[in-house]
Write an enzyme that holds these catalytic residues in place. Structure first.
Site, PDB file in Angstrom:
ATOM      1  N   TYR A 167     -13.520  -4.851  -2.110  1.00  0.00           N
ATOM      2  CA  TYR A 167     -12.348  -4.407  -2.706  1.00  0.00           C
ATOM      3  C   TYR A 167     -11.281  -3.729  -1.682  1.00  0.00           C
ATOM      4  O   TYR A 167     -10.152  -3.905  -1.630  1.00  0.00           O
ATOM      5  CB  TYR A 167     -12.651  -3.575  -3.802  1.00  0.00           C
ATOM      6  CG  TYR A 167     -11.436  -3.100  -4.631  1.00  0.00           C
ATOM      7  CD1 TYR A 167     -10.508  -3.893  -5.311  1.00  0.00           C
ATOM      8  CD2 TYR A 167     -10.824  -1.640  -4.318  1.00  0.00           C
ATOM      9  CE1 TYR A 167      -9.339  -3.489  -5.822  1.00  0.00           C
ATOM     10  CE2 TYR A 167      -9.912  -1.251  -4.762  1.00  0.00           C
ATOM     11  CZ  TYR A 167      -8.923  -2.152  -5.765  1.00  0.00           C
ATOM     12  OH  TYR A 167      -7.712  -1.528  -5.822  1.00  0.00           O
ATOM     13  N   ARG A 214     -11.230  10.787  -2.739  1.00  0.00           N
ATOM     14  CA  ARG A 214     -10.289  12.061  -3.344  1.00  0.00           C
ATOM     15  C   ARG A 214      -9.695  12.054  -4.859  1.00  0.00           C
ATOM     16  O   ARG A 214      -9.443  12.887  -5.224  1.00  0.00           O
ATOM     17  CB  ARG A 214      -8.935  12.293  -2.247  1.00  0.00           C
ATOM     18  CG  ARG A 214      -8.346  13.137  -2.477  1.00  0.00           C
ATOM     19  CD  ARG A 214      -7.028  12.999  -1.671  1.00  0.00           C
ATOM     20  NE  ARG A 214      -6.113  11.566  -1.966  1.00  0.00           N
ATOM     21  CZ  ARG A 214      -5.198  10.973  -1.379  1.00  0.00           C
ATOM     22  NH1 ARG A 214      -4.623  11.750  -0.242  1.00  0.00           N
ATOM     23  NH2 ARG A 214      -4.774   9.846  -1.926  1.00  0.00           N
ATOM     24  N   ARG A 227      -9.322   4.266 -14.217  1.00  0.00           N
ATOM     25  CA  ARG A 227      -9.522   3.018 -13.215  1.00  0.00           C
ATOM     26  C   ARG A 227     -10.795   3.503 -12.359  1.00  0.00           C
ATOM     27  O   ARG A 227     -10.964   4.664 -11.997  1.00  0.00           O
ATOM     28  CB  ARG A 227      -8.342   3.300 -12.166  1.00  0.00           C
ATOM     29  CG  ARG A 227      -7.106   2.831 -12.975  1.00  0.00           C
ATOM     30  CD  ARG A 227      -5.757   2.900 -12.052  1.00  0.00           C
ATOM     31  NE  ARG A 227      -5.988   2.513 -10.716  1.00  0.00           N
ATOM     32  CZ  ARG A 227      -5.539   1.055 -10.332  1.00  0.00           C
ATOM     33  NH1 ARG A 227      -5.096   0.334 -11.453  1.00  0.00           N
ATOM     34  NH2 ARG A 227      -5.514   0.799  -9.199  1.00  0.00           N
ATOM     35  N   PHE A 287       1.539   6.194  15.016  1.00  0.00           N
ATOM     36  CA  PHE A 287       1.397   5.174  13.830  1.00  0.00           C
ATOM     37  C   PHE A 287       0.004   5.210  13.163  1.00  0.00           C
ATOM     38  O   PHE A 287      -0.091   5.395  11.854  1.00  0.00           O
ATOM     39  CB  PHE A 287       2.407   4.335  13.835  1.00  0.00           C
ATOM     40  CG  PHE A 287       2.366   3.240  12.498  1.00  0.00           C
ATOM     41  CD1 PHE A 287       3.394   3.682  11.544  1.00  0.00           C
ATOM     42  CD2 PHE A 287       1.475   2.298  12.382  1.00  0.00           C
ATOM     43  CE1 PHE A 287       3.380   2.727  10.347  1.00  0.00           C
ATOM     44  CE2 PHE A 287       1.521   1.637  11.143  1.00  0.00           C
ATOM     45  CZ  PHE A 287       2.216   1.894  10.361  1.00  0.00           C
TER      46      PHE A 287
HETATM   47  C1  IN0 Z   1      -0.775   2.030   5.514  1.00  0.00           C
HETATM   48  C2  IN0 Z   1      -1.689   2.845   6.345  1.00  0.00           C
HETATM   49  C3  IN0 Z   1      -1.912   2.487   7.747  1.00  0.00           C
HETATM   50  C4  IN0 Z   1      -1.288   3.196   8.729  1.00  0.00           C
HETATM   51  C5  IN0 Z   1      -1.604   2.920  10.258  1.00  0.00           C
HETATM   52  C6  IN0 Z   1      -2.564   1.986  10.510  1.00  0.00           C
HETATM   53  C7  IN0 Z   1      -3.324   1.267   9.449  1.00  0.00           C
HETATM   54  C8  IN0 Z   1      -4.247   0.546   9.692  1.00  0.00           C
HETATM   55  C9  IN0 Z   1      -4.935   0.058   8.794  1.00  0.00           C
HETATM   56  C10 IN0 Z   1      -4.822   0.205   7.597  1.00  0.00           C
HETATM   57  C11 IN0 Z   1      -3.808   1.101   7.222  1.00  0.00           C
HETATM   58  C12 IN0 Z   1      -3.024   1.589   8.122  1.00  0.00           C
HETATM   59  O1  IN0 Z   1      -1.231   4.289   6.225  1.00  0.00           O
HETATM   60  C13 IN0 Z   1      -0.719   4.700   4.925  1.00  0.00           C
HETATM   61  C14 IN0 Z   1      -0.703   6.009   5.017  1.00  0.00           C
HETATM   62  C15 IN0 Z   1       0.251   6.733   3.818  1.00  0.00           C
HETATM   63  O2  IN0 Z   1       0.786   6.068   3.224  1.00  0.00           O
HETATM   64  N1  IN0 Z   1       0.327   7.962   3.508  1.00  0.00           N
HETATM   65  C16 IN0 Z   1       0.733   8.722   2.505  1.00  0.00           C
HETATM   66  C17 IN0 Z   1      -0.093   9.622   1.977  1.00  0.00           C
HETATM   67  C18 IN0 Z   1      -0.749   9.320   0.538  1.00  0.00           C
HETATM   68  O3  IN0 Z   1      -1.447  10.082   0.098  1.00  0.00           O
HETATM   69  O4  IN0 Z   1      -0.441   8.441   0.021  1.00  0.00           O
HETATM   70  C19 IN0 Z   1       1.988   9.381   2.695  1.00  0.00           C
HETATM   71  O5  IN0 Z   1       2.892   9.816   1.721  1.00  0.00           O
HETATM   72  O6  IN0 Z   1       2.219   9.934   3.880  1.00  0.00           O
HETATM   73  C20 IN0 Z   1      -1.564   4.113   3.825  1.00  0.00           C
HETATM   74  O7  IN0 Z   1      -2.136   4.984   3.048  1.00  0.00           O
HETATM   75  N2  IN0 Z   1      -1.400   2.728   3.316  1.00  0.00           N
HETATM   76  C21 IN0 Z   1      -0.807   1.987   4.185  1.00  0.00           C
HETATM   77  C22 IN0 Z   1       0.100   1.041   3.334  1.00  0.00           C
HETATM   78  C23 IN0 Z   1       0.881   0.095   4.236  1.00  0.00           C
HETATM   79  C24 IN0 Z   1       0.891   0.103   5.786  1.00  0.00           C
HETATM   80 CL1  IN0 Z   1       1.858  -0.727   6.352  1.00  0.00          CL
HETATM   81  C25 IN0 Z   1       0.227   1.248   6.271  1.00  0.00           C
HETATM   82  C26 IN0 Z   1      -2.110   2.311   2.214  1.00  0.00           C
HETATM   83  C27 IN0 Z   1      -3.636   1.908   2.266  1.00  0.00           C
HETATM   84  C28 IN0 Z   1      -3.865   1.470   0.907  1.00  0.00           C
HETATM   85  C29 IN0 Z   1      -4.600   2.890   2.837  1.00  0.00           C
HETATM   86  C30 IN0 Z   1      -3.554   0.645   3.184  1.00  0.00           C
END
Ligand code: IN0
Length: 456
Positions: A167, A214, A227, A287
């Site tokens: 998942y 969390r 969920r 990043f």
């Molecule tokens: C992310 C990821 C992310 C960033 C950098 C490298 C990555 C490599 C592999 C997978 C994910 C990677 O980072 C974000 C971070 C984020 O959104 N933080 C939130 C905090 C929060 O609590 O939501 C903020 O508001 O700052 C992330 O969580 N995801 C994400 C989504 C798209 C992209 Cl392009 C990069 C979501 C997830 C589900 C963990 C993939």
């Protein structure tokens, strides 16, 4: 505790908070083009700190990553919306990767900013359609695979650890794989990143498992239906129903269950370190590093913490600001990881926690890798400093002023004598001449040294 109380307990947070506020203000300045402006505006609204980091990416990748993030948020909004009947949701998830090419596609689902995103989706599509073809292809491919994975899990419970990993692969590991493909396609990182799946997947799993741990309470209390992402094979050792873990009388079992999941998440941290070590470009490094360090800080905060079952546990804003400023290279990254691993290790109680020993082993392995990287990177920096034999600007200026002064003095000896009330011809003319030429030679040499700036 109020904001003031927190700042008094952590005065070192003040400057990072001010710096990050300035970065956030800068990120709020929107591009002129209206569709792009919408994308960055909605990005700022849906993700606080992460929006800043996206905006700091190199121009080549910034818009592609921003659109990638919004496309995934949109897909997530469809998956999350419990008001959509399953027979409608399923085809939407499976076909979403085609909708992203349709300039007229928009839909009415989600809440707050997400509702706005879905209603204004043609603006995202307009920017998507202007991206370079290789970027569009990566985004569409990941959207297709993620939509199919979400559809698979729509009615499937997360039973085993394998299901849990699967998942998380669909919703986060694929994001890592997509990002790696973008890095490779941009040529800003080595083409080795294209198609790299193991480490990229681990990056996503580490983040997503942290989120799932969390967000236990928020997810279980979700209306109209809870969920459930915690794997049954784990929680069933601690409770009859996953829902039971939120009740006060099951607090000890709940914390132990969570600690087991934290230990499992920690196993991905080694692959994350390996991934990070391969990144060369500074803005891509930041990043990727910032969410990772935030994740391990969150795990350290959650470990053994009963409050996860009472409300939202988050790292303090000041700490997240400090992390945002201290993720610039491998040395800072490994130092951050080691710091939070160390916080975690102090919370482990091996005699009270059935998984304590395994947690300690996982952290020990992580700390060992961190120490190795810290030693290597410090050595590299030391060597760079020793080899860097250029003089600091302040030293150059000081030398130049000193010898400039001597030069002026030597060529105006007679005026100097006069101003001191001595006969202007009191000195031996041969010594005066020697002084002039000596001062001139010194001044020329020092001027050259100042321009070239080498010590040796
Ligand atoms: C992310 C990821 C992310 C960033 C950098 C490298 C990555 C490599 C592999 C997978 C994910 C990677 O980072 C974000 C971070 C984020 O959104 N933080 C939130 C905090 C929060 O609590 O939501 C903020 O508001 O700052 C992330 O969580 N995801 C994400 C989504 C798209 C992209 Cl392009 C990069 C979501 C997830 C589900 C963990 C993939």
């Amino acid at each position: 505790m109020g904001v003031l109380g927190t700042l008094l307990r952590h005065p070192g947070d003040v400057i990072p908070l001010v710096k990050v506020k300035r970065m956030a203000d800068k990120a709020k300045r929107l591009p002129k083009e209206k569709n792009l402006a919408y994308c960055y505006d909605v990005l700022n609204k849906v993700s606080r700190s992460f929006a800043i980091v996206i905006q700091q990416l190199d121009e080549e990748l910034r818009d592609a990553v921003c659109v990638f993030y919004l496309v995934l948020r949109a897909l997530d909004t469809i998956e999350d919306d419990m008001a959509i009947p399953i027979d409608e949701k399923l085809p939407q998830l499976l076909e979403f990767y085609q909708y992203i090419y349709d300039p007229a596609y928009s839909t009415n689902c989600g809440e707050k900013h997400y509702k706005d995103l879905m209603a204004n989706y043609p603006k995202v599509t307009a920017v998507f359609l202007k991206l370079k073809k290789p970027y569009r292809e990566v985004i569409a491919d990941i959207t297709r695979r993620m939509g199919a994975g979400m559809a698979k899990f729509i009615e499937k419970e997360v039973m085993t650890m394998e299901d849990f990993d699967e998942y998380c692969h669909y919703v986060a590991g694929l994001v890592g794989i997509g990002l790696s493909n973008l890095w490779g396609a941009s040529k800003m990182e080595s083409k080795e990143f294209i198609g790299e799946e193991k480490l990229s997947n681990a990056m996503g799993l580490f983040l997503q498992k942290t989120n799932i741990i969390r967000d236990y309470l928020e997810d279980i209390q979700e209306l109209p239906a809870p969920r459930m992402f915690w794997p049954r094979s784990v929680w069933s050792k601690y409770a009859k129903e996953l829902d039971d873990l939120q009740h006060e009388e099951n607090r000890d079992a709940a914390v132990q269950c969570m600690n087991e999941l934290i230990t499992n998440a920690l196993h991905h941290s080694l692959d994350c370190m390996k991934y990070m070590a391969r990144i060369k470009e500074a803005s891509i490094f930041r990043f990727c590093a910032i969410p990772q360090v935030m994740a391990i800080a969150t795990l350290a905060e959650c470990y053994g913490n009963e409050n996860v079952f009472r409300g939202v546990v988050k790292i303090r804003r000041g700490l997240s600001a400090r992390i945002m400023l201290k993720c610039n290279n491998m040395l800072e990254f490994a130092t951050g990881f080691k710091y939070f691993a160390n916080q975690l290790v102090h919370k482990v109680q091996p005699n009270k926690d059935p998984n304590g020993e395994e947690t300690l082993r996982a952290i020990e392995a992580l700390e060992e890798v961190c120490d190795k990287i810290i030693a290597e990177e410090s050595e590299k920096m030391h060597v760079a400093r020793v080899n860097d034999d250029s003089l600091p600007m302040s030293t150059r200026m000081l030398l130049w002023f000193l010898f400039g002064g001597y030069f002026t003095y030597a060529w105006r000896l007679e005026e100097v004598r006069e101003s001191l009330g001595v006969n202007r011809h009191a000195g031996d003319p041969r010594v005066d001449a020697f002084q002039r030429w000596f001062a001139t030679i010194c001044f020329i040499i020092i001027s050259l040294l100042v321009i070239v700036g080498k010590k040796r």
